[in-house]
Design a protein around this motif. Sequence first.
Motif, PDB file in Angstrom:
ATOM      1  N   ILE A 191       0.858  -1.182   0.000  1.00  0.00           N
ATOM      2  CA  ILE A 191       0.000   0.000   0.000  1.00  0.00           C
ATOM      3  C   ILE A 191       0.893   1.231   0.000  1.00  0.00           C
ATOM      4  N   PHE A 192       0.513   2.239  -0.783  1.00  0.00           N
ATOM      5  CA  PHE A 192       1.284   3.481  -0.831  1.00  0.00           C
ATOM      6  C   PHE A 192       0.370   4.671  -0.568  1.00  0.00           C
ATOM      7  N   MET A 193       0.952   5.671   0.082  1.00  0.00           N
ATOM      8  CA  MET A 193       0.258   6.949   0.255  1.00  0.00           C
ATOM      9  C   MET A 193       1.221   8.063  -0.121  1.00  0.00           C
ATOM     10  N   PHE A 194       0.841   8.854  -1.114  1.00  0.00           N
ATOM     11  CA  PHE A 194       1.615  10.020  -1.526  1.00  0.00           C
ATOM     12  C   PHE A 194       1.003  11.243  -0.843  1.00  0.00           C
ATOM     13  N   ASP A 229       3.310   5.285  14.335  1.00  0.00           N
ATOM     14  CA  ASP A 229       2.226   4.757  15.160  1.00  0.00           C
ATOM     15  C   ASP A 229       1.291   3.840  14.388  1.00  0.00           C
ATOM     16  N   THR A 230       1.209   4.022  13.075  1.00  0.00           N
ATOM     17  CA  THR A 230       0.325   3.197  12.249  1.00  0.00           C
ATOM     18  C   THR A 230       1.114   2.193  11.399  1.00  0.00           C
ATOM     19  N   ALA A 231       2.336   1.884  11.851  1.00  0.00           N
ATOM     20  CA  ALA A 231       3.171   0.841  11.234  1.00  0.00           C
ATOM     21  C   ALA A 231       3.608   1.173   9.817  1.00  0.00           C
ATOM     22  N   GLY A 232       3.607   2.460   9.463  1.00  0.00           N
ATOM     23  CA  GLY A 232       4.041   2.863   8.128  1.00  0.00           C
ATOM     24  C   GLY A 232       5.546   2.969   8.008  1.00  0.00           C
ATOM     25  N   GLU A 233       6.022   2.945   6.775  1.00  0.00           N
ATOM     26  CA  GLU A 233       7.439   3.128   6.473  1.00  0.00           C
ATOM     27  C   GLU A 233       7.583   4.344   5.564  1.00  0.00           C
ATOM     28  N   ILE A 234       8.483   5.241   5.918  1.00  0.00           N
ATOM     29  CA  ILE A 234       8.749   6.393   5.053  1.00  0.00           C
ATOM     30  C   ILE A 234       9.649   5.929   3.927  1.00  0.00           C
ATOM     31  N   TYR A 235       9.102   5.890   2.731  1.00  0.00           N
ATOM     32  CA  TYR A 235       9.883   5.423   1.582  1.00  0.00           C
ATOM     33  C   TYR A 235      10.857   6.498   1.122  1.00  0.00           C
ATOM     34  N   GLN A 236      10.372   7.715   0.896  1.00  0.00           N
ATOM     35  CA  GLN A 236      11.274   8.786   0.463  1.00  0.00           C
ATOM     36  C   GLN A 236      10.596  10.148   0.591  1.00  0.00           C
ATOM     37  N   TYR A 237      11.446  11.164   0.650  1.00  0.00           N
ATOM     38  CA  TYR A 237      10.994  12.559   0.589  1.00  0.00           C
ATOM     39  C   TYR A 237      11.347  13.089  -0.797  1.00  0.00           C
ATOM     40  N   VAL A 238      10.395  13.689  -1.463  1.00  0.00           N
ATOM     41  CA  VAL A 238      10.629  14.247  -2.791  1.00  0.00           C
ATOM     42  C   VAL A 238      10.145  15.691  -2.785  1.00  0.00           C
ATOM     43  N   GLY A 239      11.054  16.628  -2.579  1.00  0.00           N
ATOM     44  CA  GLY A 239      10.659  18.027  -2.489  1.00  0.00           C
ATOM     45  C   GLY A 239       9.732  18.246  -1.304  1.00  0.00           C
ATOM     46  N   ASP A 240       8.509  18.673  -1.604  1.00  0.00           N
ATOM     47  CA  ASP A 240       7.525  18.903  -0.541  1.00  0.00           C
ATOM     48  C   ASP A 240       6.589  17.712  -0.387  1.00  0.00           C
ATOM     49  N   GLU A 241       6.995  16.575  -0.907  1.00  0.00           N
ATOM     50  CA  GLU A 241       6.157  15.379  -0.896  1.00  0.00           C
ATOM     51  C   GLU A 241       6.820  14.276  -0.081  1.00  0.00           C
ATOM     52  N   ILE A 242       6.002  13.484   0.589  1.00  0.00           N
ATOM     53  CA  ILE A 242       6.498  12.337   1.332  1.00  0.00           C
ATOM     54  C   ILE A 242       5.736  11.098   0.875  1.00  0.00           C
ATOM     55  N   VAL A 243       6.456  10.029   0.625  1.00  0.00           N
ATOM     56  CA  VAL A 243       5.857   8.778   0.162  1.00  0.00           C
ATOM     57  C   VAL A 243       5.928   7.766   1.303  1.00  0.00           C
ATOM     58  N   ILE A 244       4.770   7.249   1.685  1.00  0.00           N
ATOM     59  CA  ILE A 244       4.664   6.310   2.807  1.00  0.00           C
ATOM     60  C   ILE A 244       4.196   4.966   2.267  1.00  0.00           C
ATOM     61  N   SER A 245       4.691   3.899   2.864  1.00  0.00           N
ATOM     62  CA  SER A 245       4.369   2.565   2.365  1.00  0.00           C
ATOM     63  C   SER A 245       4.082   1.607   3.523  1.00  0.00           C
ATOM     64  N   PHE A 308      11.073   0.966  -4.950  1.00  0.00           N
ATOM     65  CA  PHE A 308       9.857   0.314  -5.429  1.00  0.00           C
ATOM     66  C   PHE A 308       9.565   0.856  -6.821  1.00  0.00           C
ATOM     67  N   SER A 309       9.212  -0.010  -7.715  1.00  0.00           N
ATOM     68  CA  SER A 309       8.872   0.460  -9.057  1.00  0.00           C
ATOM     69  C   SER A 309       7.674  -0.326  -9.578  1.00  0.00           C
ATOM     70  N   GLY A 310       6.963   0.307 -10.487  1.00  0.00           N
ATOM     71  CA  GLY A 310       5.816  -0.364 -11.073  1.00  0.00           C
ATOM     72  C   GLY A 310       4.647   0.584 -11.262  1.00  0.00           C
ATOM     73  N   ASP A 311       3.619   0.083 -11.883  1.00  0.00           N
ATOM     74  CA  ASP A 311       2.448   0.886 -12.215  1.00  0.00           C
ATOM     75  C   ASP A 311       1.715   1.370 -10.966  1.00  0.00           C
ATOM     76  N   THR A 312       1.811   0.618  -9.884  1.00  0.00           N
ATOM     77  CA  THR A 312       1.133   1.014  -8.637  1.00  0.00           C
ATOM     78  C   THR A 312       1.616   2.378  -8.158  1.00  0.00           C
ATOM     79  N   MET A 313       2.923   2.604  -8.251  1.00  0.00           N
ATOM     80  CA  MET A 313       3.494   3.881  -7.814  1.00  0.00           C
ATOM     81  C   MET A 313       2.949   5.027  -8.669  1.00  0.00           C
ATOM     82  N   ASN A 314       2.933   4.832  -9.977  1.00  0.00           N
ATOM     83  CA  ASN A 314       2.448   5.881 -10.885  1.00  0.00           C
ATOM     84  C   ASN A 314       0.966   6.184 -10.642  1.00  0.00           C
ATOM     85  N   THR A 315       0.184   5.135 -10.432  1.00  0.00           N
ATOM     86  CA  THR A 315      -1.246   5.333 -10.204  1.00  0.00           C
ATOM     87  C   THR A 315      -1.495   6.102  -8.911  1.00  0.00           C
TER      88      THR A 315
END
Length: 386
Positions: A191-194, A229-245, A308-315
């Motif tokens: 699962i990803f959250m941008f 607290d919700t068991a998430g992992e910080i995948y990366q910071y991109v400028g003003d964006e954070i990607v959580i997985s 992580f790579s794939g269509d899921t990230m783009n979507t």
Amino acid sequence: FLHPRRKSLMKEQYTRRFRLKLNQLFWIIVWWTLLGALDALGVYSLSAGWSVHDPGVVRFVLFNTLSAFFSSIISGGFLVFFLRDRFTMKSFGFALLISSFVISVLNFGVFLLTHGVLLSIRYGQNGLDPEVLARSTSLFDQPFYIKILIFWSIVAFITTIALHVNEKYGQGVLIKMLLGHYHRPREEERIFMFVDIKGSTAIAEQLGHVQFFNFLNDFFRDVTNPIVDTAGEIYQYVGDEIVISWDMKRGLKNANCIRCFFRMQELILRRSGFYRDKYGVAPEFKAGLHCGVVTTGEIGVIKKDIVFSGDTMNTTARIQAVCNKFRVRMLLSKNLLEKLDLPPLQYHPKRVGVFELKGKKQLVELYTFEEAMEPRYVGDGGISAT
């Protein structure tokens, strides 16, 4: 007095952080105790004619193992529960140097104390007896114990680095890297959250480069606890964006991926006064969530990273990008919503519509939650947008 629900949330957050630290301490105890036993066996293995049946060998191995065990509890606990929190705002080099030095001194102190206790038991005398004290202090004159100090200084240094690396890549990732889990590309469902700060360009122009950097740093620091607290992992910071997985099990459990967004929102709302006083503006953010199969592995030569790579990230990125269009703070795909077991009466899903996302041919059905809708939301579940 705090609202009962908030008190419950705070207790749950504290419990999870405490468990994470206990998990770190557990592994420190395991590895340090094992190293203590191996170190003792290594010393005797260099001596000719030694035997495991020799009472002196058994006592020495037991002494070294017990010393390492007690040292791991005291020094490791001090490192995990006290030192780590005190140096979060300091440079990595400074935190590494101070932490290693303090833990090394504590280790040697515990070693001397344990040796004094064992000597008092061996000779049947009080630990403060002059003979016992004399034998204990004589350790400083023996090269072997200088070796002990150096050995445990190295162990403390490596432990501190391991904790930093674990923070960089996320809980449990370091062990997977050591075991070669990411050496070859592998597919997994995640699962990803941008998350993206709204109006960041205008804020950057208003604050200037340095202040905007501090603004982002404060925001990222504040939302870290809800993510952990919700068991998430910080995948990366991109400028003003954070990607959580999340892996699927952790992300779906108790609707962690959804609760993460609302906890972040609640915390930033509570901290809005701080941001307005310091920067003249409080951050608002939007988020897109989706799940699916991605390819995971190490990439790079000079600077390796786990990607992580794939269509899921783009979507997921496209879903987040249409939040502003429909005036909602959060959107998620139907694919993810159907997998969630939402807490009853807590979240209220609302269909936004079926949309063709930019750069995508297939249609994606999107949902939001009434709690994440902005006042001016005018979307209709029946409309379609491209």
